[in-house]
Design an enzyme around this catalytic site. Sequence first.
Site, mmCIF file in Angstrom:
data_model
loop_
_atom_site.group_PDB
_atom_site.id
_atom_site.type_symbol
_atom_site.label_atom_id
_atom_site.label_comp_id
_atom_site.label_asym_id
_atom_site.label_seq_id
_atom_site.Cartn_x
_atom_site.Cartn_y
_atom_site.Cartn_z
ATOM 1 N N TRP A 101 -24.412 43.496 118.639
ATOM 2 C CA TRP A 101 -24.253 41.956 118.535
ATOM 3 C C TRP A 101 -25.589 41.092 118.749
ATOM 4 C CZ3 TRP A 101 -20.499 40.487 116.151
ATOM 5 C CH2 TRP A 101 -19.024 41.086 116.326
ATOM 6 N N ASP A 171 -25.610 35.970 125.483
ATOM 7 C CA ASP A 171 -24.088 35.989 124.992
ATOM 8 C C ASP A 171 -23.323 36.945 126.004
ATOM 9 O OD1 ASP A 171 -21.969 36.906 123.692
ATOM 10 O OD2 ASP A 171 -23.060 37.813 122.007
ATOM 11 N N LYS A 195 -12.277 37.612 124.220
ATOM 12 C CA LYS A 195 -12.557 38.821 124.855
ATOM 13 C C LYS A 195 -11.789 38.924 126.012
ATOM 14 C CE LYS A 195 -14.680 40.155 121.199
ATOM 15 N NZ LYS A 195 -15.997 40.123 121.040
#
Length: 360
Positions: A101, A171, A195
């Site tokens: 990511w 993030d 999530k």
Amino acid sequence: MSRVYNFSAGPAVLPEEVLQEAADEMLDYNGTGMSVMEMSHRSKAFQEIIDTAEADLRELMNIPDNYKVLFLQGGASSQFAMIPMNLMKNGVADYIITGQWAKKAYQEAQKYGKANVIASSEDRMFSYIPDCSDLPVSDDADYVYICENNTIYGTKFKQLPDTKGKTLVADVSSCFLSEPVDVTKYGVIYGGVQKNIGPAGVVIVIIREDLITEDVLAGTPTMFRYKIHADAGSLYNTPPAYGIYICGKVFKWLKKQGGLTAMKKRNEEKAGILYDFLDQSNMFHGTVEAKDRSLMNVPFVTGDKELDAKFIKEAKEAGFENLKGHRSVGGMRASIYNAMPVEGVKALVAFMKKFEEENM
Ligand SMILES: *Cc1c(COP(=O)(O)O)cnc(C)c1O
């Protein structure tokens, strides 16, 4: 009705209480005679929903007044572009690459300016967090970027990098609200909610006000400007209204659980049960450095692909879903987000013990 233990990395398990409440309110939200899905985002009822959600999030995270909270769309991935477009005033940013990511965010930023890699753990399959105590931070960097919890590899920054005074952008998709944070250490904290908070479709951006300016990269689309959304209270266009409503319910649920300090304690207990088992097992073992282990995503392997596949299959039959590891890592991964009850982790460990006895 029967519910499974869902160890998915995302979209992921939500608190049963929240789902039940949403079901109860499906046809008639709070006397409005309609579902939140059917409601104008300009209505008084929805304004109350989004205002309450923001207030509860501010309380949970202790967000200072000089930070804005934005409820946006496009997933965490759209932020990979939105961040450089809005923050690269000098056209330079430093990235710490601790997984896919972070790497995707770095690759996207390269389209908009000079993105530098100042640390990486790619040399050992992202199985650790690099030492970030004395990094070669660029003098003209507009920000330093991290992915705080690496969903795929199961590592987490236990200490934030020393950015040498530069703005930190993080993030936090897969560790959002899993423990208390000091918001003042960041310029931007953001994450997709699917999530650890709510249904896919919402991304929450917590951003310090001085970073929200008109001075953005030429050609930045209107929808990609923080200022547009900040000035409109996240209602510039139709927001992901139903998703925000569910997030709001999860915030209430978290407050009822005792807030983020209580969640951290619970998450440490849950992760501890699983890691303790992995550390003494003769069959299963964790894949990352112990000091950098995530409390949320726990990858593990047997070292034998066929045995991994047998385990995943039998686990599924026993009601443990989505234990297959990310396609890039293989093996297994148990994501044990806030809404996974401790009973789920205990039951998983009991199942793993039994599997180990039967297959050694
Ligand atoms: C899942 C995930 C993403 C991607 O989220 P999307 O909402 O699918 O764009 C980004 N970063 C992290 C850390 C993630 O776990």
